[in-house]
Scaffold this active site. Sequence first.
Site, mmCIF file in Angstrom:
data_model
loop_
_atom_site.group_PDB
_atom_site.id
_atom_site.type_symbol
_atom_site.label_atom_id
_atom_site.label_comp_id
_atom_site.label_asym_id
_atom_site.label_seq_id
_atom_site.Cartn_x
_atom_site.Cartn_y
_atom_site.Cartn_z
ATOM 1 N N CYS A 345 -30.361 -2.799 62.881
ATOM 2 C CA CYS A 345 -30.328 -3.489 64.184
ATOM 3 C C CYS A 345 -30.197 -4.986 64.014
ATOM 4 O O CYS A 345 -30.840 -5.572 63.139
ATOM 5 C CB CYS A 345 -31.627 -3.268 64.949
ATOM 6 S SG CYS A 345 -31.986 -1.571 65.260
ATOM 7 N N ARG A 440 -24.258 2.376 75.671
ATOM 8 C CA ARG A 440 -25.659 2.261 75.268
ATOM 9 C C ARG A 440 -26.095 0.789 75.253
ATOM 10 O O ARG A 440 -27.252 0.464 75.465
ATOM 11 C CB ARG A 440 -25.764 2.863 73.868
ATOM 12 C CG ARG A 440 -27.107 2.904 73.237
ATOM 13 C CD ARG A 440 -26.922 3.519 71.854
ATOM 14 N NE ARG A 440 -28.149 3.732 71.153
ATOM 15 C CZ ARG A 440 -28.498 4.885 70.587
ATOM 16 N NH1 ARG A 440 -27.710 5.922 70.669
ATOM 17 N NH2 ARG A 440 -29.610 5.002 69.940
HETATM 18 P P1 XMP Z 1 -34.186 2.951 61.383
HETATM 19 O O1 XMP Z 1 -35.044 1.769 61.033
HETATM 20 O O2 XMP Z 1 -34.902 4.242 61.282
HETATM 21 O O3 XMP Z 1 -33.821 2.724 62.935
HETATM 22 O O4 XMP Z 1 -32.914 2.931 60.599
HETATM 23 C C1 XMP Z 1 -33.117 3.659 63.700
HETATM 24 C C2 XMP Z 1 -33.163 3.258 65.155
HETATM 25 O O5 XMP Z 1 -32.476 2.017 65.377
HETATM 26 C C3 XMP Z 1 -31.967 1.963 66.721
HETATM 27 N N1 XMP Z 1 -30.558 1.590 66.649
HETATM 28 C C4 XMP Z 1 -30.092 0.354 66.875
HETATM 29 N N2 XMP Z 1 -30.716 -0.763 67.316
HETATM 30 N N3 XMP Z 1 -28.660 -1.932 67.179
HETATM 31 C C5 XMP Z 1 -29.984 -1.925 67.473
HETATM 32 O O6 XMP Z 1 -30.534 -2.963 67.864
HETATM 33 C C6 XMP Z 1 -27.966 -0.854 66.750
HETATM 34 O O7 XMP Z 1 -26.772 -0.923 66.467
HETATM 35 C C7 XMP Z 1 -28.719 0.355 66.607
HETATM 36 N N4 XMP Z 1 -28.372 1.610 66.238
HETATM 37 C C8 XMP Z 1 -29.519 2.342 66.282
HETATM 38 C C9 XMP Z 1 -32.171 3.335 67.321
HETATM 39 O O8 XMP Z 1 -33.285 3.247 68.181
HETATM 40 C C10 XMP Z 1 -32.430 4.202 66.091
HETATM 41 O O9 XMP Z 1 -33.175 5.358 66.369
#
Ligand code: XMP
Length: 521
Positions: A345, A440
């Site tokens: 993120c 999203r």
């Molecule tokens: P982890 O830390 O497990 O996080 O790799 C997965 C979660 O990150 C969120 N997610 C995003 N958040 N930009 C964001 O700010 C993105 O591009 C993005 N893609 C996923 C989502 O909640 C996921 O479960």
Amino acid sequence: MPATKESDSLDAKFYKPADAFFAGYSHLGLTYDDVTLATRYSEVLPRDTQLDTTLAEGLQLNIPVVSSDMDTVTESRMAIAMALNGGLGLIHYNMPEREQLSEVSRVKNNVHGLIQEPIKAGPDQLIGEVLELIAKKRFAFSTFPVVDGQGKLVGLLSGHVVKPRYAKRKVAELLTQRSQVHTLTKKELGRDPIARADKFFTDHPGINKLLVVDDQDRLHGLFTMSDIERITQERNAQFKPARDAHFRLICGAAVSATRNAFGELDRERILTHVGGLVERGLDAVAVSTAHGHSRGVGDAVRMLRDAFPKLPIIAGNVSSAAGVEFLADCGANVIKVGQGPGSICTTRIVAGVGIPQLTALYVSSRAAQKKRVALLADGGISKSGDIVKALTLAQAVICGGLFAGCPEAPGEVLEIGGKLYKQYRGMGSLAAMKEGSAARYGHTPDPARKVAPEGVEALKEASGSVDRVLAQLIGGIQAGMGYLGAANLAQLREQARFIRVSPAGQREAAPHDVVELKTGS
Ligand code: XMP
């Protein structure tokens, strides 16, 4: 021995329950590594701890872990692996709606142990072509069912003849003829296909593949003896698969709050699609967006609640008490908490918005208690200790990065500099948004429009299977519960006492002053 009153009160001065602890840090956003949990008197052995968690009526998990609805994490293969381990997979929505329906059906129709779409060979292929395929896809097996153009079983290509010396010979010349191949029909599988296959292998020493065909002799699936033996052992495992009332694996799917050409919520499209998912047996729908405390998400949740009164609805993401209350009032049963903690993120960097995850969870958890909804701690989890901390405030966790390197995650293994990797990208990365996830993040899907990505494209080292990753995580969760004297997750929430960790304390927590030969994972 439980402690004396005096020592209890000394501990209480330093190690605080959540309300007292977080109130003392209302000026500071904290995340997992900023705190540690104090040990408590315990009579609980880690292996005896119970990890079941109820997210909503009719949505019970046997372990509190959910795989993220991301296009490099959860499709049917991951969702099946998660449910078999007692968790839940949320199928992502970066695919045509039709395809998402089929993905859900694959999970709901899964017969454990039966490989339903085995890799096949054609009678006219050359053995050399089969060898090339094995090398390219890195298959660890070399025996293939052989089917004709109509999917009818022609024979079995045994690994004994899949050798370079036969490269120029046709599959049809070297296969074991249909008449000599052992098969069962779908009907013969009965109510307990594993027991049936197990009996078959006992009755046929030396045979380690069993093909399943339909009434027209079309290939329906394949059992291998090693799978059946593993599953038979697993039947004694502590954490049972997560199943619905009809004994099918549970499955969730994400949808976005799609808008029509006039910028309004596309009610008809969302309702038709979710209706299709429910018909296929969906156990929970997740309205997944980056900003859940918003009109569009609220409208989508309200509309789904009206149309599907009994369907568990997951919604998010939020990081405030007001966000939780809003989504709960709209009809969500489960709320995803996390804005910017994820490993891929960049929301906090790009938008300057988001709250360190543990503070976000604490604030959200108090609103969730009031509204009687469950919380999912979404993102930022990189080790089992983070999960223990998250579960002191939430009912389950969502992990993306921890599962993205598993063979069950979508995508090919890449070899770079002698190491194996898999792609892992944020749903807010440019590449993912071009494939559909723009809604999203509140953007239009038009790639010509300038959008600010809120996620990166990355790689994860290829890891072991979901079974193995989860075994490590669960071991860690159970160890944490043992230290806190918590026999179940409700007791974990009660027993948790927090203390802030200094930078030196953080260094002390990881291996230090040694040359590490093997990592702890
Ligand atoms: P982890 O830390 O497990 O996080 O790799 C997965 C979660 O990150 C969120 N997610 C995003 N958040 N930009 C964001 O700010 C993105 O591009 C993005 N893609 C996923 C989502 O909640 C996921 O479960």
